[in-house]
Motif scaffolding. Structure first.
Motif, mmCIF file in Angstrom:
data_model
loop_
_atom_site.group_PDB
_atom_site.id
_atom_site.type_symbol
_atom_site.label_atom_id
_atom_site.label_comp_id
_atom_site.label_asym_id
_atom_site.label_seq_id
_atom_site.Cartn_x
_atom_site.Cartn_y
_atom_site.Cartn_z
ATOM 1 N N PRO A 95 0.791 -1.231 0.000
ATOM 2 C CA PRO A 95 0.000 0.000 0.000
ATOM 3 C C PRO A 95 0.825 1.283 0.000
ATOM 4 O O PRO A 95 0.555 2.198 -0.794
ATOM 5 C CB PRO A 95 -0.825 -0.099 1.295
ATOM 6 N N VAL A 96 1.841 1.381 0.881
ATOM 7 C CA VAL A 96 2.592 2.644 0.900
ATOM 8 C C VAL A 96 3.419 2.782 -0.375
ATOM 9 O O VAL A 96 3.735 3.894 -0.795
ATOM 10 C CB VAL A 96 3.479 2.833 2.172
ATOM 11 N N GLY A 97 3.728 1.654 -0.996
ATOM 12 C CA GLY A 97 4.422 1.711 -2.291
ATOM 13 C C GLY A 97 3.570 2.397 -3.346
ATOM 14 O O GLY A 97 4.076 3.159 -4.176
ATOM 15 N N ALA A 139 4.985 0.002 -7.192
ATOM 16 C CA ALA A 139 4.923 -0.341 -5.767
ATOM 17 C C ALA A 139 5.438 -1.755 -5.545
ATOM 18 O O ALA A 139 6.251 -2.011 -4.652
ATOM 19 C CB ALA A 139 3.484 -0.224 -5.269
ATOM 20 N N GLU A 140 4.971 -2.683 -6.373
ATOM 21 C CA GLU A 140 5.349 -4.081 -6.166
ATOM 22 C C GLU A 140 6.817 -4.315 -6.521
ATOM 23 O O GLU A 140 7.541 -4.978 -5.786
ATOM 24 C CB GLU A 140 4.424 -5.006 -6.984
ATOM 25 N N ASN A 141 7.260 -3.762 -7.657
ATOM 26 C CA ASN A 141 8.644 -3.995 -8.086
ATOM 27 C C ASN A 141 9.645 -3.254 -7.213
ATOM 28 O O ASN A 141 10.657 -3.816 -6.804
ATOM 29 C CB ASN A 141 8.833 -3.533 -9.540
ATOM 30 N N GLU A 142 9.381 -1.980 -6.947
ATOM 31 C CA GLU A 142 10.424 -1.130 -6.358
ATOM 32 C C GLU A 142 10.335 -1.019 -4.843
ATOM 33 O O GLU A 142 11.350 -0.884 -4.183
ATOM 34 C CB GLU A 142 10.387 0.267 -6.997
ATOM 35 N N ILE A 143 9.125 -1.061 -4.290
ATOM 36 C CA ILE A 143 9.013 -0.881 -2.835
ATOM 37 C C ILE A 143 8.831 -2.226 -2.126
ATOM 38 O O ILE A 143 9.496 -2.514 -1.138
ATOM 39 C CB ILE A 143 7.861 0.084 -2.486
ATOM 40 N N SER A 198 -3.247 -11.921 -4.852
ATOM 41 C CA SER A 198 -3.679 -11.142 -3.687
ATOM 42 C C SER A 198 -2.846 -9.872 -3.571
ATOM 43 O O SER A 198 -3.318 -8.858 -3.058
ATOM 44 C CB SER A 198 -3.568 -11.972 -2.410
ATOM 45 N N SER A 199 -1.613 -9.909 -4.061
ATOM 46 C CA SER A 199 -0.759 -8.709 -3.949
ATOM 47 C C SER A 199 -1.309 -7.582 -4.817
ATOM 48 O O SER A 199 -1.401 -6.434 -4.372
ATOM 49 C CB SER A 199 0.697 -9.027 -4.304
ATOM 50 N N ALA A 200 -1.709 -7.888 -6.053
ATOM 51 C CA ALA A 200 -2.271 -6.837 -6.912
ATOM 52 C C ALA A 200 -3.623 -6.376 -6.373
ATOM 53 O O ALA A 200 -3.942 -5.187 -6.422
ATOM 54 C CB ALA A 200 -2.410 -7.332 -8.344
#
Ligand code: ADP
Ligand code: MG
Length: 397
Positions: A104-106, A176-180, A137-139
């Motif tokens: 989320p914060v990503g 968000a997923e790749n970088e954070i 679930s991540s997306a």
């Protein structure tokens, strides 16, 4: 008792999220937003090769009850995780945050990077999307927050009411997923969660991000899509994904194309002959033939011939198992058992090394197919799988 993962109704989901919110925070959330998990019909490991894929959004969704605070902090609670996760939004940067709150914060970070503003929030998460089962679930988590941020009054954000706004939210969720969060994703999951349409499969062209909505109504055809969650978890998944991706990128460089998408099926033999080793030949063969299978699958759907797509699913599985080498014993047993019980076609779905398989079955045979798969798992000494029925549901809102 067979494990069946039911989708909550939107009211149930919203109530769960509100209840979780009330258990941690004082006062009311501004609203509840939700986003679906997804299952990919065909086109696996093609997204990061500029290729085609064909996901549907699941009726299983992640719900977020959120309140704007504008104090620069994120306080998050999930019914699936212990305690309260918190961070100062200013401190969010690649490598700087750990744990589930990074997703989320990503998204907040990526929107800020794109010139938008997310000021701080309290949020509670509830979800019926299985975790780590290849159903994304991540997306679902990222995209539920993405639409919540976009809608929050007083913050500037992309307009979730337009497809171009949603494309911006897709990009923020991918970053968000790749970088954070530090997990690898090629972008199919976020596009499915934000851009799918109810009753339709999403034909996503990952070369330019364009989409076409393909009517996908199995009920009308007397069919069902059974999802088999193998519950298998294998280590090294991220490393394997990164390796496949690197091999594809290196092969594209050798072949002097920007991505493997540029290799058409009639150029495949020539391309294979130009590659230096058997491993890259196998990986490239999978990607090129898989993109072609997506085209064929869509052509059958367009022609109203959904009964005939089974062989493409079977061929996709074989290619993923033999050429791309991302299947595993549990996935192979699931698809073999489903076919033996009468499935028209079956394949692993998602990244592989565990996660889920899908089987296209005649309506009303779900019990029998599930029983056969369950027995095959018991015979092989695997833990019990779980099942869910997939229909093409709507996007994040
Ligand atoms: P998949 O996307 O296939 O389900 P991933 O490993 O990509 O599997 O994502 C799962 C991770 O996403 C979890 O380990 C957790 O960090 C995060 N996540 C997903 N859903 C939730 C949720 N409802 N609450 C908290 N974290 C979640
Ligand atoms: Mg994921």
């Amino acid at each position: 008792m067979r494990a069946t993962v039911h989708a909550w109704t939107e009211d149930e989901g919203a109530a769960q999220a509100r209840q979780t919110f009330a258990g941690t925070f004082i006062g009311e959330p501004d609203g509840v937003w939700s986003a679906p998990g997804r299952v990919n019909l065909i086109g696996e490991h093609t997204d990061y090769n500029g290729g085609l894929c064909l996901p549907i959004a699941l009726p299983h969704r992640t719900y977020v009850a959120l309140r704007r605070t504008d104090d620069g902090a994120a306080r998050l609670v999930s019914e699936r995780e212990p305690g309260v996760w918190s961070a100062e939004l200013d401190a969010v940067a690649p490598g700087a945050v750990q744990g589930w709150g990074a997703y989320p914060v990503g998204v907040a970070w990526a929107l800020e990077q794109a010139g938008h503003r997310v000021g701080g929030f309290d949020a509670a998460v509830a979800s019926c999307v299985p975790y780590g089962s290849g159903l994304s679930s991540s997306a679902a988590l990222e995209c539920a927050f993405a639409v919540a941020f976009a809608d929050a009054p007083g913050w500037t954000g992309p307009d979730a009411g337009t497809d171009s706004g949603r494309v911006e939210l897709v990009d923020a969720s991918i970053r968000a997923e790749n970088e954070i969060a530090g997990a690898n994703t090629g972008g199919m999951d976020q596009a499915a969660s934000l851009r799918a349409r109810e009753g339709h499969a999403l034909l996503l062209d990952c070369r330019d991000g364009s989409v076409r909505h393909i009517p996908f109504d199995l009920t009308e055809a007397g069919l069902e899509l059974l999802v088999i969650d193998t519950k298998a978890e294998h280590s090294l998944v991220d490393g394997q994904y990164a390796q496949r991706r690197a091999t594809c990128e290196a092969a594209a460089e050798t072949l002097e194309v920007p991505t493997l998408r540029e290799i058409s099926p009639d150029r495949l033999d020539g391309a294979l002959a130009a590659l230096p080793d058997e491993e890259s030949r196998k990986r490239v063969r999978h990607v090129v033939t898989e993109i072609e299978r997506v085209q064929q699958f869509v052509a059958l759907l367009d022609a109203g011939r959904v009964h005939e797509v089974g062989h493409l699913m079977d061929a996709s599985h074989a290619s993923l198992a033999e050429d791309y080498e991302v299947s595993c014993a549990e996935l192979d047993v699931a698809v073999t058992a489903a076919r033996s019980a009468g499935a028209l076609g079956a394949r692993m779905t998602g990244g592989g090394f565990g996660g889920s398989a899908i089987a296209l079955i005649e309506a009303g045979t779900g019990e029998a197919v599930s029983a056969t798969v369950e027995q095959a798992f018991a015979d092989a000494g695997f833990g019990a799988p779980a099942f869910l029925t997939a229909t093409a549901a709507g996007p994040a809102h």
